[in-house]
Motif scaffolding. Structure first.
Motif, PDB file in Angstrom:
ATOM      1  N   ALA A 107     -43.514  -7.521 -20.301  1.00 37.52           N
ATOM      2  CA  ALA A 107     -43.299  -7.532 -21.756  1.00 37.52           C
ATOM      3  C   ALA A 107     -42.875  -8.917 -22.234  1.00 37.52           C
ATOM      4  O   ALA A 107     -43.329  -9.395 -23.284  1.00 37.52           O
ATOM      5  CB  ALA A 107     -42.234  -6.494 -22.125  1.00 37.52           C
ATOM      6  N   ALA A 108     -42.016  -9.585 -21.444  1.00 34.79           N
ATOM      7  CA  ALA A 108     -41.569 -10.934 -21.804  1.00 34.79           C
ATOM      8  C   ALA A 108     -42.741 -11.920 -21.780  1.00 34.79           C
ATOM      9  O   ALA A 108     -42.821 -12.828 -22.620  1.00 34.79           O
ATOM     10  CB  ALA A 108     -40.473 -11.398 -20.841  1.00 34.79           C
ATOM     11  N   ALA A 109     -43.661 -11.743 -20.839  1.00 33.68           N
ATOM     12  CA  ALA A 109     -44.830 -12.620 -20.761  1.00 33.68           C
ATOM     13  C   ALA A 109     -45.699 -12.491 -22.004  1.00 33.68           C
ATOM     14  O   ALA A 109     -46.217 -13.486 -22.528  1.00 33.68           O
ATOM     15  CB  ALA A 109     -45.641 -12.279 -19.508  1.00 33.68           C
ATOM     16  N   ILE A 110     -45.843 -11.255 -22.497  1.00 32.33           N
ATOM     17  CA  ILE A 110     -46.630 -11.038 -23.718  1.00 32.33           C
ATOM     18  C   ILE A 110     -45.962 -11.718 -24.902  1.00 32.33           C
ATOM     19  O   ILE A 110     -46.624 -12.410 -25.714  1.00 32.33           O
ATOM     20  CB  ILE A 110     -46.798  -9.529 -23.976  1.00 32.33           C
ATOM     21  N   GLN A 111     -44.653 -11.591 -25.021  1.00 35.79           N
ATOM     22  CA  GLN A 111     -43.917 -12.223 -26.117  1.00 35.79           C
ATOM     23  C   GLN A 111     -43.999 -13.748 -26.064  1.00 35.79           C
ATOM     24  O   GLN A 111     -44.094 -14.412 -27.087  1.00 35.79           O
ATOM     25  CB  GLN A 111     -42.450 -11.786 -26.081  1.00 35.79           C
ATOM     26  N   GLN A 112     -43.986 -14.308 -24.852  1.00 39.25           N
ATOM     27  CA  GLN A 112     -43.988 -15.762 -24.689  1.00 39.25           C
ATOM     28  C   GLN A 112     -45.390 -16.359 -24.633  1.00 39.25           C
ATOM     29  O   GLN A 112     -45.548 -17.572 -24.513  1.00 39.25           O
ATOM     30  CB  GLN A 112     -43.233 -16.134 -23.411  1.00 39.25           C
ATOM     31  N   GLY A 113     -46.401 -15.515 -24.704  1.00 42.32           N
ATOM     32  CA  GLY A 113     -47.777 -16.024 -24.666  1.00 42.32           C
ATOM     33  C   GLY A 113     -48.217 -16.457 -23.284  1.00 42.32           C
ATOM     34  O   GLY A 113     -49.084 -17.325 -23.142  1.00 42.32           O
ATOM     35  N   ARG A 114     -47.635 -15.853 -22.255  1.00 42.43           N
ATOM     36  CA  ARG A 114     -48.000 -16.184 -20.871  1.00 42.43           C
ATOM     37  C   ARG A 114     -49.182 -15.313 -20.437  1.00 42.43           C
ATOM     38  O   ARG A 114     -49.240 -14.126 -20.767  1.00 42.43           O
ATOM     39  CB  ARG A 114     -46.830 -15.952 -19.933  1.00 42.43           C
ATOM     40  N   ASP A 115     -50.155 -15.924 -19.710  1.00 43.29           N
ATOM     41  CA  ASP A 115     -51.367 -15.165 -19.382  1.00 43.29           C
ATOM     42  C   ASP A 115     -51.418 -14.670 -17.934  1.00 43.29           C
ATOM     43  O   ASP A 115     -52.346 -13.952 -17.552  1.00 43.29           O
ATOM     44  CB  ASP A 115     -52.626 -15.979 -19.699  1.00 43.29           C
ATOM     45  N   VAL A 116     -50.450 -15.069 -17.097  1.00 42.35           N
ATOM     46  CA  VAL A 116     -50.391 -14.578 -15.724  1.00 42.35           C
ATOM     47  C   VAL A 116     -48.936 -14.265 -15.378  1.00 42.35           C
ATOM     48  O   VAL A 116     -48.039 -15.073 -15.638  1.00 42.35           O
ATOM     49  CB  VAL A 116     -50.938 -15.604 -14.705  1.00 42.35           C
ATOM     50  N   VAL A 117     -48.714 -13.090 -14.810  1.00 48.06           N
ATOM     51  CA  VAL A 117     -47.372 -12.702 -14.357  1.00 48.06           C
ATOM     52  C   VAL A 117     -47.408 -12.549 -12.843  1.00 48.06           C
ATOM     53  O   VAL A 117     -48.273 -11.844 -12.309  1.00 48.06           O
ATOM     54  CB  VAL A 117     -46.918 -11.376 -15.001  1.00 48.06           C
ATOM     55  N   ILE A 118     -46.474 -13.200 -12.164  1.00 48.02           N
ATOM     56  CA  ILE A 118     -46.390 -13.104 -10.702  1.00 48.02           C
ATOM     57  C   ILE A 118     -45.099 -12.374 -10.354  1.00 48.02           C
ATOM     58  O   ILE A 118     -43.998 -12.854 -10.653  1.00 48.02           O
ATOM     59  CB  ILE A 118     -46.418 -14.504 -10.053  1.00 48.02           C
ATOM     60  N   LEU A 119     -45.241 -11.205  -9.749  1.00 41.99           N
ATOM     61  CA  LEU A 119     -44.089 -10.365  -9.417  1.00 41.99           C
ATOM     62  C   LEU A 119     -43.652 -10.625  -7.977  1.00 41.99           C
ATOM     63  O   LEU A 119     -44.399 -10.336  -7.027  1.00 41.99           O
ATOM     64  CB  LEU A 119     -44.437  -8.885  -9.593  1.00 41.99           C
ATOM     65  N   ASP A 120     -42.452 -11.180  -7.808  1.00 47.97           N
ATOM     66  CA  ASP A 120     -41.895 -11.420  -6.476  1.00 47.97           C
ATOM     67  C   ASP A 120     -40.995 -10.246  -6.117  1.00 47.97           C
ATOM     68  O   ASP A 120     -39.865 -10.132  -6.599  1.00 47.97           O
ATOM     69  CB  ASP A 120     -41.106 -12.734  -6.473  1.00 47.97           C
ATOM     70  N   THR A 121     -41.500  -9.375  -5.254  1.00 47.13           N
ATOM     71  CA  THR A 121     -40.781  -8.135  -4.950  1.00 47.13           C
ATOM     72  C   THR A 121     -39.987  -8.251  -3.640  1.00 47.13           C
ATOM     73  O   THR A 121     -40.134  -9.213  -2.896  1.00 47.13           O
ATOM     74  CB  THR A 121     -41.758  -6.955  -4.832  1.00 47.13           C
ATOM     75  N   ALA A 122     -39.188  -7.248  -3.393  1.00 48.15           N
ATOM     76  CA  ALA A 122     -38.353  -7.228  -2.186  1.00 48.15           C
ATOM     77  C   ALA A 122     -39.175  -6.833  -0.965  1.00 48.15           C
ATOM     78  O   ALA A 122     -40.225  -6.195  -1.069  1.00 48.15           O
ATOM     79  CB  ALA A 122     -37.200  -6.247  -2.362  1.00 48.15           C
ATOM     80  N   GLY A 123     -38.657  -7.211   0.199  1.00 47.26           N
ATOM     81  CA  GLY A 123     -39.279  -6.827   1.456  1.00 47.26           C
ATOM     82  C   GLY A 123     -38.267  -6.103   2.335  1.00 47.26           C
ATOM     83  O   GLY A 123     -37.109  -5.906   1.949  1.00 47.26           O
ATOM     84  N   ARG A 124     -38.710  -5.681   3.484  1.00 45.99           N
ATOM     85  CA  ARG A 124     -37.843  -5.047   4.468  1.00 45.99           C
ATOM     86  C   ARG A 124     -38.150  -5.652   5.825  1.00 45.99           C
ATOM     87  O   ARG A 124     -39.172  -6.285   6.024  1.00 45.99           O
ATOM     88  CB  ARG A 124     -38.087  -3.531   4.540  1.00 45.99           C
ATOM     89  N   LEU A 125     -37.281  -5.447   6.780  1.00 52.98           N
ATOM     90  CA  LEU A 125     -37.555  -5.910   8.137  1.00 52.98           C
ATOM     91  C   LEU A 125     -38.691  -5.111   8.765  1.00 52.98           C
ATOM     92  O   LEU A 125     -39.438  -5.624   9.599  1.00 52.98           O
ATOM     93  CB  LEU A 125     -36.297  -5.809   9.011  1.00 52.98           C
ATOM     94  N   VAL A 126     -38.828  -3.859   8.353  1.00 56.39           N
ATOM     95  CA  VAL A 126     -39.932  -3.015   8.805  1.00 56.39           C
ATOM     96  C   VAL A 126     -40.439  -2.214   7.612  1.00 56.39           C
ATOM     97  O   VAL A 126     -39.740  -2.077   6.600  1.00 56.39           O
ATOM     98  CB  VAL A 126     -39.494  -2.035   9.924  1.00 56.39           C
ATOM     99  N   VAL A 127     -41.656  -1.709   7.725  1.00 57.44           N
ATOM    100  CA  VAL A 127     -42.210  -0.853   6.671  1.00 57.44           C
ATOM    101  C   VAL A 127     -41.443   0.467   6.663  1.00 57.44           C
ATOM    102  O   VAL A 127     -41.335   1.143   7.696  1.00 57.44           O
ATOM    103  CB  VAL A 127     -43.708  -0.602   6.917  1.00 57.44           C
TER     104      VAL A 127
END
Length: 476
Positions: free
Chosen positions: A186-206
């Motif tokens: 939503a913030a990207a749309i407001q700021q006129g950004r055309d690509v969003v890169i989501l850096d998500t969490a990981g785990r030591l194992v699946v």
């Protein structure tokens, strides 16, 4: 990089040296060497079996023409050359020949969303920053979203990286990663950004909590790309990881990190064949500019010891600030006018192009000459730069001044804090390079003596082979 596989293919090719036909007997010996190299390279067993079967099926019974091409373009070829061509084609097919471009279609109401997933320690945060930098260079307006709420300092790390590359980072005090990702879009749309890169969490194992969270994020943000960030150095374990993520999230691609430090190559050769997930990007170093589109044909060429000229030219273009100035310096060097000033500029360009071992591996001169084990030491380059910086401008431009003046040499060594022997070695190497460059400049136009230089002769043969129709190599 991938030394285990390169060595295995080199030995296999040499088994066929001098042979005029690929038979069941000689191909079995070569394939035995390949099988050992693939397994030592941590390639998944089923992938290795299928690859070897394809190579044998295509190679068996081929009668080898001793020449390929016509007239002045004709080159001598052996069973080993045919075997190399077959292996290159099959390696390229194994790692993927399709389009690896990212889906970046965006509108004013919906930016392109790239969801990065993977295990902890795979390099997601750094990859997110590298990807954002590349997109910014391409004229896009990316926004990074810090959604790893579990790893200590993960959000701060992304903010610091964002500042370094000049890309904004969306962060939120909320501990719900799904809400953060939705708010980031939503913030990207407001700021006129055309690509969003989501850096998500990981785990030591699946595990199930990780997958459940990522599943919710994917449903909430509808990403155009779901990319698995995977450490290339974990070998065939990458297949297990990719299979687990793909079954739950339907991955659109993979990003292999630390590929430059992978001596085995199991992940690169196994992921697509085992899971169907294409490798789209490759991390080739620690710098934020070291994320490249994955090119299966180039990696296959490097594995076979044939280099990667396109990759080398890309490195050069990235490292050189003024191409015209670099061209003028090259002309002077080829005219025999190489001096310490030009030499220093070349060293600085080399430093910006990455590690020396990586650059050497991209040269197609060393197919039958094994490189030293491990990375090439860059210390010598650093010593040379220190010595040259201790010279006056006149001494850099005119190296002969040092030959006639012991006092100048003593002053330079004292200023650099190095021995007289180090300076003597540098002067000797400069003279050897000057003579070599002058010879290349003299012979380049006619091509006479240059054809007798082993490395350049090999390069000429490789380039000729690449332009030939594969059907010209097969017996009628």
């Amino acid at each position: 990089m991938l030394e285990v596989l390169t060595q295995g293919f080199r030995v296999a090719r040499q088994r066929l040296r001098g042979e005029t036909e690929i038979t069941d007997a000689n191909i079995e010996v070569a394939l035995r060497d390949l099988r050992r190299a693939l397994l030592e390279g941590d390639v998944a067993l089923e992938v290795a079996k299928r690859f070897l079967a394809r190579v044998k099926e295509e190679a068996l019974g081929q009668v080898v023409r001793l020449k390929a091409g016509k007239g002045s373009d004709a080159v001598r070829v052996t069973a080993g050359d045919h075997f190399t061509r077959i292996c290159q084609e099959q390696l390229t097919a194994l790692m993927g020949t399709g389009d690896t471009a990212l889906a970046l279609t965006a509108s004013s109401r919906k930016p392109a969303v790239l969801l990065l997933v993977g295990l902890q320690g795979s390099g997601k945060t750094t990859t997110a920053a590298k990807l954002a930098r590349n997109l910014k260079e391409q004229g896009r307006k990316p926004l990074l979203v810090a959604a790893d709420v579990y790893r200590p300092a993960a959000i701060d790390q992304l903010v610091v990286l964002g500042e370094r590359i000049g890309v904004p980072v969306y962060r939120d005090a909320d501990q719900d990663a799904v809400k953060i990702c939705k708010a980031g879009v939503a913030a990207a749309i407001q700021q006129g950004r055309d690509v969003v890169i989501l850096d998500t969490a990981g785990r030591l194992v699946v595990d199930e909590p990780l997958m459940r969270e990522l599943d919710k994020i994917a449903n909430a943000t509808r990403p155009s790309e779901t990319l698995l960030v995977c450490d290339a150095m974990i070998g065939q374990e990458a297949v297990t990881t990719a299979t687990a993520f793909h079954a739950r999230l339907t991955l659109t691609g993979a990003v292999l990190t630390k590929l430059d430090g992978d001596a085995r190559g199991g992940a690169a050769l196994s992921i697509r064949e085992a899971t169907g997930v294409p490798i789209k990007l490759a991390g080739m170093g620690e710098g934020l500019d070291r994320l490249e589109p994955f090119r299966a044909d180039a990696l296959a060429s490097r594995i076979l010891g044939m280099g990667d000229v396109d990759g080398l030219m890309a490195d050069f273009s990235r490292a050189v600030d003024d191409e015209q100035q670099a061209e003028e310096a090259a002309k002077k060097a080829l005219a025999g006018e190489l001096n310490f000033e030009i030499f220093l500029d070349q060293l600085q360009t080399l430093s910006r192009m990455g590690s020396l071992s990586d650059l050497v591996a991209k040269l197609p001169f060393f197919a039958d000459s094994p490189l030293p084990a491990g990375p090439i030491d860059d210390t010598e380059l650093k010593r040379a730069k220190v010595l040259i910086h201790s010279m006056t401008p006149a001494e850099r431009r005119k190296p002969s001044l040092l030959e006639r003046s012991p006092s100048r040499r003593k002053r330079i060594c004292q200023g650099a804090g190095l021995s007289a022997k180090a300076l003597k070695e540098l002067m000797k190497k400069l003279e050897m390079m000057r003579q070599m460059m002058a010879l290349m400049g003299t012979q380049a136009a006619g091509g006479g003596l240059m054809a007798k230089v082993p490395g350049l002769r090999r390069l000429s043969q490789v380039n000729s082979m690449r332009t030939l129709d594969p059907s010209a190599l097969a017996a009628p």
